[in-house]
Design a protein around this motif. Structure first.
Motif, PDB file in Angstrom:
ATOM      1  N   PRO A  94      11.349 -42.914 -52.950  1.00 55.95           N
ATOM      2  CA  PRO A  94      12.436 -42.006 -52.557  1.00 55.95           C
ATOM      3  C   PRO A  94      12.601 -41.898 -51.040  1.00 55.95           C
ATOM      4  O   PRO A  94      13.734 -41.805 -50.556  1.00 55.95           O
ATOM      5  CB  PRO A  94      12.004 -40.663 -53.155  1.00 55.95           C
ATOM      6  N   LEU A  95      11.498 -41.916 -50.304  1.00 53.72           N
ATOM      7  CA  LEU A  95      11.595 -41.849 -48.842  1.00 53.72           C
ATOM      8  C   LEU A  95      12.298 -43.090 -48.303  1.00 53.72           C
ATOM      9  O   LEU A  95      13.142 -43.003 -47.400  1.00 53.72           O
ATOM     10  CB  LEU A  95      10.209 -41.721 -48.223  1.00 53.72           C
ATOM     11  N   GLU A  96      11.954 -44.258 -48.859  1.00 50.52           N
ATOM     12  CA  GLU A  96      12.589 -45.501 -48.430  1.00 50.52           C
ATOM     13  C   GLU A  96      14.081 -45.485 -48.749  1.00 50.52           C
ATOM     14  O   GLU A  96      14.914 -45.888 -47.926  1.00 50.52           O
ATOM     15  CB  GLU A  96      11.912 -46.686 -49.109  1.00 50.52           C
ATOM     16  N   ALA A  97      14.426 -45.016 -49.945  1.00 52.86           N
ATOM     17  CA  ALA A  97      15.835 -44.973 -50.344  1.00 52.86           C
ATOM     18  C   ALA A  97      16.620 -44.018 -49.451  1.00 52.86           C
ATOM     19  O   ALA A  97      17.749 -44.336 -49.020  1.00 52.86           O
ATOM     20  CB  ALA A  97      15.945 -44.550 -51.805  1.00 52.86           C
ATOM     21  N   MET A  98      16.053 -42.857 -49.164  1.00 51.84           N
ATOM     22  CA  MET A  98      16.753 -41.903 -48.314  1.00 51.84           C
ATOM     23  C   MET A  98      16.895 -42.431 -46.896  1.00 51.84           C
ATOM     24  O   MET A  98      17.903 -42.182 -46.222  1.00 51.84           O
ATOM     25  CB  MET A  98      16.035 -40.557 -48.342  1.00 51.84           C
ATOM     26  N   ALA A  99      15.882 -43.170 -46.415  1.00 49.19           N
ATOM     27  CA  ALA A  99      15.996 -43.786 -45.095  1.00 49.19           C
ATOM     28  C   ALA A  99      17.149 -44.780 -45.045  1.00 49.19           C
ATOM     29  O   ALA A  99      17.738 -45.010 -43.973  1.00 49.19           O
ATOM     30  CB  ALA A  99      14.686 -44.468 -44.717  1.00 49.19           C
ATOM     31  N   CYS A 100      17.487 -45.372 -46.183  1.00 47.81           N
ATOM     32  CA  CYS A 100      18.632 -46.281 -46.284  1.00 47.81           C
ATOM     33  C   CYS A 100      19.938 -45.542 -46.526  1.00 47.81           C
ATOM     34  O   CYS A 100      20.984 -46.171 -46.737  1.00 47.81           O
ATOM     35  CB  CYS A 100      18.404 -47.289 -47.410  1.00 47.81           C
ATOM     36  N   GLY A 101      19.898 -44.217 -46.521  1.00 50.97           N
ATOM     37  CA  GLY A 101      21.114 -43.441 -46.684  1.00 50.97           C
ATOM     38  C   GLY A 101      21.570 -43.268 -48.105  1.00 50.97           C
ATOM     39  O   GLY A 101      22.764 -43.070 -48.356  1.00 50.97           O
ATOM     40  N   ARG A 102      20.662 -43.300 -49.071  1.00 50.43           N
ATOM     41  CA  ARG A 102      21.042 -43.181 -50.472  1.00 50.43           C
ATOM     42  C   ARG A 102      20.508 -41.871 -51.069  1.00 50.43           C
ATOM     43  O   ARG A 102      19.351 -41.501 -50.821  1.00 50.43           O
ATOM     44  CB  ARG A 102      20.514 -44.369 -51.270  1.00 50.43           C
ATOM     45  N   PRO A 103      21.323 -41.190 -51.877  1.00 51.23           N
ATOM     46  CA  PRO A 103      20.838 -39.992 -52.567  1.00 51.23           C
ATOM     47  C   PRO A 103      19.859 -40.373 -53.668  1.00 51.23           C
ATOM     48  O   PRO A 103      19.933 -41.469 -54.230  1.00 51.23           O
ATOM     49  CB  PRO A 103      22.117 -39.393 -53.161  1.00 51.23           C
ATOM     50  N   LEU A 107      26.173 -37.184 -59.968  1.00 52.77           N
ATOM     51  CA  LEU A 107      26.268 -37.983 -58.749  1.00 52.77           C
ATOM     52  C   LEU A 107      27.169 -39.205 -58.934  1.00 52.77           C
ATOM     53  O   LEU A 107      27.937 -39.568 -58.029  1.00 52.77           O
ATOM     54  CB  LEU A 107      24.883 -38.409 -58.295  1.00 52.77           C
ATOM     55  N   LEU A 108      27.083 -39.850 -60.080  1.00 55.73           N
ATOM     56  CA  LEU A 108      27.883 -41.053 -60.298  1.00 55.73           C
ATOM     57  C   LEU A 108      29.379 -40.750 -60.387  1.00 55.73           C
ATOM     58  O   LEU A 108      30.211 -41.641 -60.149  1.00 55.73           O
ATOM     59  CB  LEU A 108      27.424 -41.774 -61.555  1.00 55.73           C
ATOM     60  N   THR A 109      29.723 -39.539 -60.716  1.00 53.33           N
ATOM     61  CA  THR A 109      31.137 -39.178 -60.850  1.00 53.33           C
ATOM     62  C   THR A 109      31.673 -38.433 -59.637  1.00 53.33           C
ATOM     63  O   THR A 109      32.816 -37.966 -59.669  1.00 53.33           O
ATOM     64  CB  THR A 109      31.345 -38.315 -62.109  1.00 53.33           C
ATOM     65  N   ASN A 110      30.892 -38.336 -58.576  1.00 49.49           N
ATOM     66  CA  ASN A 110      31.334 -37.586 -57.390  1.00 49.49           C
ATOM     67  C   ASN A 110      30.944 -38.363 -56.136  1.00 49.49           C
ATOM     68  O   ASN A 110      29.873 -38.161 -55.567  1.00 49.49           O
ATOM     69  CB  ASN A 110      30.713 -36.194 -57.385  1.00 49.49           C
ATOM     70  N   ARG A 111      31.813 -39.244 -55.701  1.00 48.32           N
ATOM     71  CA  ARG A 111      31.517 -40.085 -54.544  1.00 48.32           C
ATOM     72  C   ARG A 111      31.334 -39.255 -53.276  1.00 48.32           C
ATOM     73  O   ARG A 111      30.432 -39.537 -52.469  1.00 48.32           O
ATOM     74  CB  ARG A 111      32.636 -41.105 -54.344  1.00 48.32           C
ATOM     75  N   ALA A 112      32.155 -38.238 -53.089  1.00 49.89           N
ATOM     76  CA  ALA A 112      32.037 -37.426 -51.877  1.00 49.89           C
ATOM     77  C   ALA A 112      30.668 -36.749 -51.810  1.00 49.89           C
ATOM     78  O   ALA A 112      30.044 -36.672 -50.739  1.00 49.89           O
ATOM     79  CB  ALA A 112      33.151 -36.382 -51.834  1.00 49.89           C
ATOM     80  N   LEU A 113      30.188 -36.272 -52.946  1.00 51.89           N
ATOM     81  CA  LEU A 113      28.873 -35.644 -52.987  1.00 51.89           C
ATOM     82  C   LEU A 113      27.790 -36.671 -52.676  1.00 51.89           C
ATOM     83  O   LEU A 113      26.854 -36.388 -51.905  1.00 51.89           O
ATOM     84  CB  LEU A 113      28.641 -35.014 -54.360  1.00 51.89           C
TER      85      LEU A 113
END
Length: 374
Positions: free
Chosen positions: A275-284, A322-328
């Motif tokens: 999760p830390l790696e994914a968030m560092a890549c800018g992903r929820p 999350l999959l149905t709300n791109r802005a979020l």
């Protein structure tokens, strides 16, 4: 020998070698850890051990004791349950010993095995100069279980330069274009990625149970499981439509960048790196509420990214939102990236571990203590 613990050890080796430490790694030969630690500058010694305790334990302890006598370390740092067991039996307090569980052994088993694991952890702490946890929740679990340790908490970190993403708003189409498995999937198709060893701990079976509920709401969604492990064949048997198995990846960076959402439905952890790696890549991210998960997330993300462990309906509901709300997704991705930049730099982690070593070596107090069992 692989996964998060191997990366933690390799990060420590790289930093310690740069500081001028003489760093020795003892591990089974032939795995990812042995190769990566050697490349990072450690002196790697083969330690022929298996993953679980058993009849070979006495020989493994004896081999570890001989290696420790031969290399004459100032500090022994034992990572995870099996090495923690063998190293503490081998050293028994004669050398300052740091034990880092990376999730507690008694959480990984049930019944009599769990009772025996807990009994050992309570007993073995007398030979731990310091028990190093990677999250406050991991420490609390140990304390509540009756482990009377000298505690330190140093949270996991990741290489922010390596996992640096965009600003969190760019679409993942470019990353998908370089991953052969995803080239035929249109960029607009929602993609969930799970990175982790295929085993009971990481909970991919929970995710597969939840996935039909996700696709009922988002019919074109795809899920990719990145990793390998002992449960691969069983998971393939359980696989519903819309799921792909990517196999193991030495560098999952492009998989994170290709994802709209990254998920880790673990049954137990200390503090997971993915999760830390994914968030560092800018992903929820969406995580099960186990040790370290809440501490990983930026403030305010718990409502969207934290679900009860072993709860497929709750997991499916969070992914669907999350999959149905791109802005979020974009907002959470930007916040996640900023949060990891501020709090999850591996350089801070490795510096804190070096500071702990110096503290132990400079301490006038006895390194370990005998105590009365509760």
């Amino acid at each position: 020998m692989e996964g998060g613990v191997a990366r933690v050890v390799t990060d420590l080796v790289r930093a310690q070698v740069a500081e001028g430490f003489r760093t020795v790694v003892a591990c089974p030969p032939g795995g990812v850890l042995a190769a990566d630690a050697a490349e990072a500058g450690a002196r790697v010694h083969p330690w022929p051990a298996v993953r679980a305790p058993g009849p070979r334990l006495a020989g493994e302890v004896l081999t570890a004791a001989r290696l420790i006598r031969r290399t004459e370390p100032h500090v022994v740092h034992a990572h995870s349950a099996k090495a923690g067991l063998a190293a503490r039996l081998a050293v028994r307090g004669r050398v300052p010993t740091v034990f880092q569980p990376h999730a507690w052994s008694f959480e990984a088993v049930e019944g009599r095995a769990a009772a025996l694991a807990l009994k050992w952890e309570r007993y073995g702490t007398r030979w731990s100069t310091r028990t190093l946890c990677v999250s406050e929740t991991e420490r609390r679990v140990g304390e509540q279980a009756g482990i009377a340790a000298r505690w330190s908490v140093i949270r996991n970190g990741v290489d922010l330069q390596h996992f640096a993403g965009d600003d969190g708003t760019a679409r993942p189409a470019a990353a998908r274009a370089v991953l052969p498995m995803l080239k035929r999937i249109p960029p607009e198709v929602p993609l969930v990625v799970c990175v982790g060893r295929l085993c009971r701990q990481k909970g991919q079976d929970i995710l597969l149970t939840a996935w039909p509920q996700v696709t009922a709401a988002v019919p074109d969604a795809r899920l990719v499981l990145v990793g390998d492990g002992p449960d691969r064949e069983e998971l393939i048997r359980l696989t519903p439509p819309g799921v792909l198995f990517a196999g193991a990846s030495r560098d999952p960076r492009q998989w994170y960048r290709a994802a709209d959402v990254v998920v880790l439905p673990s049954r137990w952890e200390g503090m997971a790196l993915a999760p830390l790696e994914a968030m560092a890549c800018g992903r929820p991210v969406v995580l099960s509420d186990v040790s370290g998960a809440g501490e990983s997330l930026p403030p305010g993300h718990e409502a969207f990214g934290l679900v009860p462990a072993d709860d497929p309906p709750a997991l499916a509901a969070a992914l669907t939102v999350l999959l149905t709300n791109r802005a979020l997704r974009d907002r959470l991705g930007r916040t996640a990236r900023d949060h990891t930049r501020a709090t999850c730099d591996v350089r801070q982690t490795t510096a804190a571990v070096s500071g702990l070593y110096q503290e132990l070596l400079n301490s006038p107090q006895p390194m370990t203590r005998k105590r009365t069992e509760r």
